[in-house]
Design an enzyme around this catalytic site. Structure first.
Site, PDB file in Angstrom:
ATOM      1  N   ARG A   1     -14.523  -8.183 -25.294  1.00 29.31           N
ATOM      2  CA  ARG A   1     -15.549  -7.140 -25.337  1.00 29.31           C
ATOM      3  C   ARG A   1     -14.976  -5.748 -25.607  1.00 29.31           C
ATOM      4  O   ARG A   1     -15.469  -5.019 -26.443  1.00 29.31           O
ATOM      5  CB  ARG A   1     -16.314  -7.104 -24.005  1.00 29.31           C
ATOM      6  CG  ARG A   1     -17.456  -6.098 -24.002  1.00 29.31           C
ATOM      7  CD  ARG A   1     -17.936  -5.804 -22.598  1.00 29.31           C
ATOM      8  NE  ARG A   1     -17.056  -4.904 -21.880  1.00 29.31           N
ATOM      9  CZ  ARG A   1     -16.827  -4.945 -20.577  1.00 29.31           C
ATOM     10  NH1 ARG A   1     -17.401  -5.874 -19.839  1.00 29.31           N
ATOM     11  NH2 ARG A   1     -16.015  -4.082 -19.995  1.00 29.31           N
TER      12      ARG A   1
ATOM     13  N   HIS B   1      -9.488  -8.317  -6.464  1.00 28.09           N
ATOM     14  CA  HIS B   1     -10.531  -8.327  -7.495  1.00 28.09           C
ATOM     15  C   HIS B   1     -11.161  -9.713  -7.625  1.00 28.09           C
ATOM     16  O   HIS B   1     -12.100  -9.905  -8.393  1.00 28.09           O
ATOM     17  CB  HIS B   1      -9.884  -7.891  -8.828  1.00 28.09           C
ATOM     18  CG  HIS B   1     -10.845  -7.642  -9.935  1.00 28.09           C
ATOM     19  ND1 HIS B   1     -10.918  -8.427 -11.072  1.00 28.09           N
ATOM     20  CD2 HIS B   1     -11.791  -6.679 -10.094  1.00 28.09           C
ATOM     21  CE1 HIS B   1     -11.850  -7.960 -11.876  1.00 28.09           C
ATOM     22  NE2 HIS B   1     -12.400  -6.914 -11.319  1.00 28.09           N
TER      23      HIS B   1
END
Length: 710
Positions: A570, A441
Site C-alpha cells: 500500500r 504491535h
C-alpha cells in the site's frame, strides 16, 4: 547469493521518505479521479493533508534531529539526511502545489455547480451573509478569543503545534504609522472551523471558515489600533517522543511528561497564505526560528483537513458512495455460543467486508461465561468508547484473571491508551505497559476456558488493531482457532510479555523481534532454491510497507534465481522493479480505495506444498527488529482457499491499483477492453452474496478473469 551479484547496491533501492511521498500522491490521485463522487474526492484531499502533517512531525523531524547531531550515515538508497531533506522539500512542494490546484481549480468549481460554496470573507458577501457572519462573531467567537500582543514586556507567546493562528501588524491610532506592532490570535479549536451561513440563492449551501470570520472582525480585538494586515499561519513541531525507558522508573508518568513537550518541539514547518505581508512573515520567521526552506506559502486555506467535515453534508447522498454495512460471518451465528462455533473449525474474518462484531462478542461472552478462567489480550490502538475495554473491565470485576498489554508508545494514541490503562487497572485487570525498548504491535487475544474434557484455549489472531471503529474503514484479516498448538504458543507469548519466560521453541507462531526476520528470509531463500532446481516457485505478499534491506535483497536474489514475485504494497516500497538481472520477475502494486488497505498476507508456493501466513508485521526494520509482532499460519484448506482468493482478486484489480514502473512511477492500469476489477467493491458484493447464502462465493469467479499462472 547469485554469483557476482551484489543485491545491496544503493541504486537498487528507493529512499523510504520519497517513496512515502509517492504514496501520498496516490491518495491525492483519488481526489483527482473524475469517476469518484465529489464528496469522496474532498475526503481524499483531507487525508493527504493529515498524512503530510504526521509525516513532517515524525519523519522529517527525525531527519532534522540527525542533521543537528551531524549524523551523516547514508540510507539504503545512498542518501545522507541533508540530501533526503532537500529531496523531500522539493517533492513536498510539488505535492502541495498539485493538492491546491486540485482544490482551487477542480473541486471548488464542482462544489459551486452543486450549489455548495465555500466563501472567502474577502469576497463580496451579501448583506444578509455579512450580517449573519458579524453577529456570529459577536455571539460565538469574540468571547473565546485571546489576542496576544508582542512587545518589550510581552515576549512571543507559545504557538501550539498544528494550531491555526492569525498574525497581525498594528499601528496605534493617532500614533506614528511607521511604528508597527505585532499581535497574534489563536483560532479556537473548540469552535467549528466550518461555519454554515445563509446561501445567496435558494437551495445553496454556503460556508465560511472560522479564521476568515476572525480576520473580517479582527479590528474589534484591537480597538485602539489600526490593523494594517492580518494573515493566518500554522506551524508543525517535532512530535517524535524521546523516552529513555531504562531510566524511566514509571513508563506511564514518563510518557505523560513527554507528551507535554510536543508543544515545545522545534518548528519544522511554517505554513502561511501566499499573499502574506513580507514584514509580517519576517517577524514570524525570526521569532519562530524557521529556516527559509521550511516556509510553505499556500494558495488557499491552510490545513485542508476541514474538508472531512463536509463529507457528511445533508441532502448530498448522490455525492457520496452508498455506505457499506459489514456483513455477517457465515460460520458465526450472532447471539449463539461463539466458543461452540470455533470448536467446529478455524474461522477466517475479512474486515470490513465482514463485521468485526464476532471479535467484540468473543471478549464479551468470555467476560460473562462462568467457565472462562482467564482472558489475555494485547491492545495497540482502541476506539474512543471501546466495547472491548468495557468487557475486559467487566471480566475482571467478575473475578476472572485478566491480563492486558496496553502499548503506551503507540504514536499519537499515547494519551488515549494511558486513560484506558488506568481504567483497566482500577477494574482489577493486570495491566502490562509493554517491553523496554520494544513496541508491542501484535494482535492477539487468548481465552482460557474450563470444559468437560479439560482446559481449552481459544485464540483470536489478527492483522489489525482491536478497534471497532477503524475495523469499518481498514481492510484486515483475523482468525479464530482453538488449535492446541496455537493455544500453547499464545500462552507462551503472554508469559514472555508479562515476565521473563522465553520459550525454547514454538509450535506454530513466529514472533518478532527474535525469530521473525530469519523465518521470512528462510521462506524466501527456499523459493529461490526451488527455482534454481527448475521447479515452479512463487511468492505473493501483501503488506503496508516494504523497506527492510535484507528482505528486499533476498527478494532480488529470489527473482534473479527465477522466482515469480507479486507484491501488493500500500505505502512505502523501497524495492525497485524491472532492474535487469535483479528484479525483472517482481511486480508491485498499490491499492488506494475507499477502505485503507491494512492486512498482511504472505504466500509461498513451496513446491506445491503451499504455506500461507498472516500477521501484524510489515517488511520493515522496526517490525522485524524493534517490535513484538506475531506471524501465524493458515493451515485449514478451506481458509487457505479464501486467502488465496483474496490475494488473487487484489492482484487482478485494475481500477484502484497503481502499478510500480521501472522508472519509479506508479501508473494506473490501462483498462481499455478489459473487464473491470475493483477488488474492494468485489469483496463488498461477495460478502453480501455470502450473507444471503445465494452461492458458495469462494467457488464463484464471476468478476475475475481466468487463472493465468502456468
Amino acid at each position: 547469493m547469485e554469483k557476482g551479484k551484489d543485491f545491496y547496491k544503493p541504486e537498487y533501492y528507493e529512499n523510504r521518505e520519497l517513496s512515502w511521498l509517492k504514496f501520498n500522491a496516490r491518495v491525492l490521485n483519488e481526489a483527482r479521479d473524475k469517476s469518484i463522487p465529489l464528496l469522496e474526492r474532498l475526503k481524499f484531499v483531507s487525508i493527504t493533508s493529515s498524512n503530510l502533517d504526521e509525516f513532517f512531525m515524525v519523519r522529517v523531524a527525525s531527519l532534522k534531529d540527525m542533521v543537528h547531531a551531524r549524523y551523516k550515515k547514508k540510507d539504503i538508497a545512498g542518501m545522507t539526511p541533508v540530501q533526503q531533506l532537500a529531496a523531500i522539500n522539493k517533492d513536498t512542494r510539488d505535492l502541495v502545489e498539485l493538492q491546491y490546484s486540485t482544490y482551487n481549480r477542480s473541486l471548488l468549481p464542482l462544489l459551486k455547480n452543486k450549489n455548495i460554496r465555500i466563501l472567502d470573507a474577502h469576497e463580496d458577501l451579501s448583506k444578509e451573509q455579512a450580517e449573519y457572519v458579524d453577529k456570529y462573531f459577536q455571539e460565538n467567537v469574540y468571547p473565546v478569543l485571546t489576542p496576544m500582543a508582542v512587545d518589550a514586556s510581552r515576549p512571543f507567546p507559545l504557538i501550539r503545534n498544528k494550531t491555526l493562528n492569525i498574525a497581525a501588524l498594528l499601528t496605534k491610532k493617532d500614533g506614528d504609522e511607521k511604528e508597527q506592532e505585532f499581535a497574534t490570535v489563536q483560532v479556537p479549536s473548540v469552535l467549528s472551523r466550518l461555519i454554515q451561513i445563509p446561501g445567496k440563492k435558494e437551495k445553496e449551501q454556503a460556508f465560511i471558515l472560522l479564521e476568515q470570520v476572525i480576520e473580517r472582525n479582527i479590528h474589534q480585538l484591537f480597538l485602539n489600533y489600526d490593523v494594517i494586515c492580518a494573515y493566518p499561519y500554522r506551524i508543525m513541531r517535532n512530535a517524535d517522543l524521546t523516552i529513555d525507558e531504562d531510566e524511566a522508573e514509571d513508563l506511564l508518568k514518563e510518557i505523560e511528561k513527554q507528551l507535554k513537550k510536543r508543544q515545545w518541539g522545534e518548528v519544522i514547518r511554517l505554513e502561511v497564505e501566499d499573499k502574506i505581508d513580507k514584514g509580517l512573515l519576517d517577524i514570524l520567521q525570526a521569532d519562530l526560528h524557521v529556516a527559509q526552506d521550511d516556509i510553505f506559502k499556500i494558495p488557499g486555506p491552510l490545513d485542508l483537513t476541514f474538508l472531512m467535515k463536509m463529507y457528511g453534508l445533508e441532502g448530498c447522498d448522490d455525492l457520496r458512495y452508498k455506505p457499506f454495512k459489514p456483513q455477517q460471518v457465515p460460520q458465526i451465528v450472532p447471539g449463539e455460543d461463539i466458543f461452540a462455533q470455533i470448536r467446529k473449525g478455524d474461522i477466517l474474518l475479512h474486515h470490513p467486508y465482514q463485521t468485526f462484531d464476532p471479535v467484540v462478542d468473543f471478549i464479551r461472552q468470555a467476560s460473562l461465561d462462568p467457565d472462562v478462567l482467564a482472558i489475555k489480550q494485547t491492545l495497540y490502538r482502541v476506539s474512543g468508547n471501546s466495547p472491548i475495554i468495557a468487557s475486559l473491565a467487566q471480566a475482571a470485576e467478575n473475578g476472572k484473571q485478566v491480563s492486558v498489554l496496553v502499548e503506551l508508545k503507540a504514536r499519537f494514541d499515547e494519551e488515549n491508551n494511558i486513560v484506558w490503562a488506568k481504567m483497566l487497572e482500577k477494574a482489577g485487570c493486570h495491566v502490562i505497559y509493554g517491553l523496554v525498548g520494544l513496541k508491542t504491535h501484535s494482535k492477539i487475544a487468548l481465552v482460557v476456558r474450563r470444559e468437560e474434557d479439560g482446559i481449552r484455549r481459544y485464540v483470536h489472531l489478527g492483522t489489525g488493531n482491536y478497534n471497532d471503529s477503524t475495523a469499518k474503514l481498514y481492510t484486515d484479516c483475523g482468525m479464530f482457532t482453538c488449535s492446541e498448538a496455537i493455544g500453547e504458543d499464545a500462552t507462551a507469548v503472554f508469559n514472555m510479555l508479562s515476565g521473563y519466560s522465553e520459550p525454547l521453541s514454538w509450535n506454530k507462531l513466529v514472533v518478532a523481534p527474535l525469530w521473525l526476520r530469519n523465518k521470512f528470509l528462510k521462506l524466501i531463500y527456499r523459493e529461490a532454491e526451488y527455482a534454481r532446481q527448475g521447479k515452479k516457485a512463487f511468492i505473493k505478499a501483501k503488506m503496508n510497507s516494504l523497506c527492510d534491506q535484507d528482505i528486499i535483497a533476498a527478494l532480488y536474489e529470489a527473482s534473479a534465481a527465477g522466482v515469480k514475485i507479486d507484491l501488493v504494497v500500500r505505502g512505502i516500497c523501497c524495492l525497485k522493479v524491472g532492474v535487469e538481472g535483479v528484479s525483472e520477475g517482481i511486480t508491485v502494486r498499490s491499492i488506494v480505495g475507499n477502505f485503507l488497505e491494512h492486512s498482511r498476507i504472505f504466500y509461498f508456493h513451496n513446491d506445491g506444498q503451499e504455506e500461507i501466513y498472516m500477521g501484524s508485521a510489515d517488511w520493515m526494520p522496526r517490525n522485524l527488529d524493534r517490535r513484538v509482532e506475531i506471524l501465524f499460519p493458515v493451515e485449514n484448506e478451506a481458509l487457505m482457499e479464501q486467502v488465496r482468493h483474496i490475494l488473487k482478486v487484489q492482484l487482478e484489480d485494475n481500477v484502484k491499483a497503481h502499478v510500480l514502473q521501472k522508472n519509479g512511477i506508479y501508473d494506473k492500469i490501462d483498462k481499455r477492453g478489459k473487464k473491470l476489477v475493483n477488488s474492494q467493491e468485489y469483496f463488498c458484493q461477495e460478502a453480501k452474496r455470502a450473507n444471503s447464502k445465494e452461492v458458495n462465493v469462494y467457488q464463484e469467479r464471476v468478476f475475475i478473469p481466468a487463472e493465468t499462472e502456468e
